[in-house]
Design an enzyme around this catalytic site. Structure first.
Site, PDB file in Angstrom:
ATOM      1  CE1 TYR A   1      -4.344   5.283   5.732  1.00 25.72           C
ATOM      2  CE2 TYR A   1      -4.611   4.517   3.481  1.00 25.72           C
ATOM      3  CZ  TYR A   1      -5.162   4.921   4.679  1.00 25.72           C
ATOM      4  OH  TYR A   1      -6.524   4.961   4.836  1.00 25.72           O
TER       5      TYR A   1
ATOM      6  NE  ARG B   1      -5.467   1.149  -4.267  1.00 24.32           N
ATOM      7  CZ  ARG B   1      -6.505   1.136  -5.118  1.00 24.32           C
ATOM      8  NH1 ARG B   1      -6.448   0.368  -6.195  1.00 24.32           N
ATOM      9  NH2 ARG B   1      -7.583   1.871  -4.897  1.00 24.32           N
TER      10      ARG B   1
ATOM     11  CG  HIS C   1      -2.111   0.884   1.091  1.00 27.75           C
ATOM     12  ND1 HIS C   1      -2.107   2.029   0.312  1.00 27.75           N
ATOM     13  CD2 HIS C   1      -3.363   0.803   1.628  1.00 27.75           C
ATOM     14  CE1 HIS C   1      -3.304   2.599   0.382  1.00 27.75           C
ATOM     15  NE2 HIS C   1      -4.072   1.876   1.158  1.00 27.75           N
TER      16      HIS C   1
END
Length: 364
Positions: free
Chosen positions: A186, A233, A181
């Protein structure tokens, strides 16, 4: 397969590393806030993913790599023995239905609601920059993420190792591969972008420095589980979680080129604003496509026709679908037959019981 299906590349097989995908309809990662004690996947989680095994590839919800990497209630982790065992039940069920499944591994960085709710130590981030515009309704109250602290330089190798260890756990749990991720504000995204990274050491300042952690983590994971079992991603311009940078095009062209050098399986790109305008803010995704020679997964705002066009024109190899997969376990079949899609109930998307989780109907 009908003649119409046979002529539509969305339903054609695709070779992803050593895995043959039966179609190019990918289930995107979607947080659902459902787990048992110890953040272990539930029996209903097993059913939820098995119901969607007809996807070309399932990419699971983000699974925290460590206790420090948690930020949301009840997200199932991948850092304890019980969690590994719980995910193994999921992968076994998907494989029994002839499905393929990667796990998305995740460190939330500064976007931690559980730290605020449970008075835990501050979440970690590249810099002590909060996300002032973020809040969520949790347990009947509106909650903001906790104030973060900046990671010490000496702590960063431990973060890389946590990702590597989580990837090893993923293979032990039976996953076909791992997606990092690297999006949506994040930790990996936060290090890369100027709006969240004010560091002046080897992980801040220049594009090369800001990209360093994302690339080090990718290299560590690819070495651990295999390059063709590793994807990532990214979301170049998505403002989710107050994610921002003043050099998105240059930054992500650099990242795409470096990821290509690592020869990983795929680059999964959130195009535009998540659940919003695909073309705002403006960004040239074709440049990423030209720089990354592996598999390109397009994401955000696709319908079957747009997906078909993207594949036919070479703009993408695979297309991921998110909320439509929540409400339609048999999404691939509905696309093939041109049938209407069931509607998502947004009130049951996050947390709660099995209602709105594993109880959406399939075609008879």
């Amino acid at each position: 397969m009908t003649d119409a299906e046979a002529s539509n590349p969305l339903f054609s097989p695709y070779q992803l590393g050593e895995i043959v995908l039966p179609n190019r309809v990918i289930m995107a990662p979607m947080t659902r806030w459902r787990s048992g004690p110890g953040f272990v996947p539930l029996a209903s989680t097993v059913e939820y993913y098995a119901q969607r095994a007809s996807a070309g590839l399932i990419i699971t919800e983000g699974s925290p790599i460590s206790e420090q990497g948690r930020g949301y209630p009840d997200a199932p982790g991948i850092y304890t023995r019980d969690q590994i065992k719980g995910w193994k039940a999921v992968t076994d069920a998907v494989h029994q239905k002839d499905g393929r499944i990667f796990i998305q591994i995740w460190h939330v960085g500064r976007i931690s609601y559980v730290a605020r709710l449970h008075d835990l130590p501050p979440p970690v981030a590249p810099s002590a920059i909060p996300a002032p515009n973020q809040q969520m309704k949790i347990g009947g109250q509106m909650v903001r993420p906790a104030e973060p602290r900046a990671l010490e330089l000496t702590e960063i190798p431990g973060i890389v190792d946590d990702f590597r260890r989580a990837a090893a756990h993923a293979l032990e749990a039976g996953f076909d591969g791992v997606e990092l991720h690297g999006a949506n504000g994040y930790l990996l995204d936060a290090f890369a972008k100027t709006g969240m990274n004010a560091r002046t050491d080897a992980y801040g300042g220049s594009i090369a420095n800001r990209s360093r952690l994302m690339l080090e983590v990718t290299e560590a994971v690819a070495t651990e589980v295999g390059r063709m079992r590793t994807g990532i991603r990214i979301a170049p311009v998505n403002p989710t979680n107050d994610s921002s940078t003043d050099d998105a095009q240059e930054l992500f062209e650099y990242i795409a080129a470096k990821l290509n050098d690592l020869q990983i399986a795929y680059l999964h790109v959130v195009e535009g604003t998540s659940m919003g305008d695909r073309n705002t803010p403006p960004f040239d995704y074709s440049r990423l496509r030209s720089l990354f020679k592996g598999t390109y997964i397009g994401s955000n705002g696709y319908d079957p026709e747009l997906a078909r066009h993207a594949i036919e024109t070479g703009n993408a190899d695979l297309i991921s679908f998110a909320r439509s997969f929540v409400a339609n376990p048999d999404l691939v079949e509905r696309f093939k037959r041109g049938l209407p899609l069931a509607k998502l109930d947004p009130e049951t998307l996050l947390g709660g019981s099995d209602a709105g989780y594993s109880d959406y109907p399939t075609l008879t």
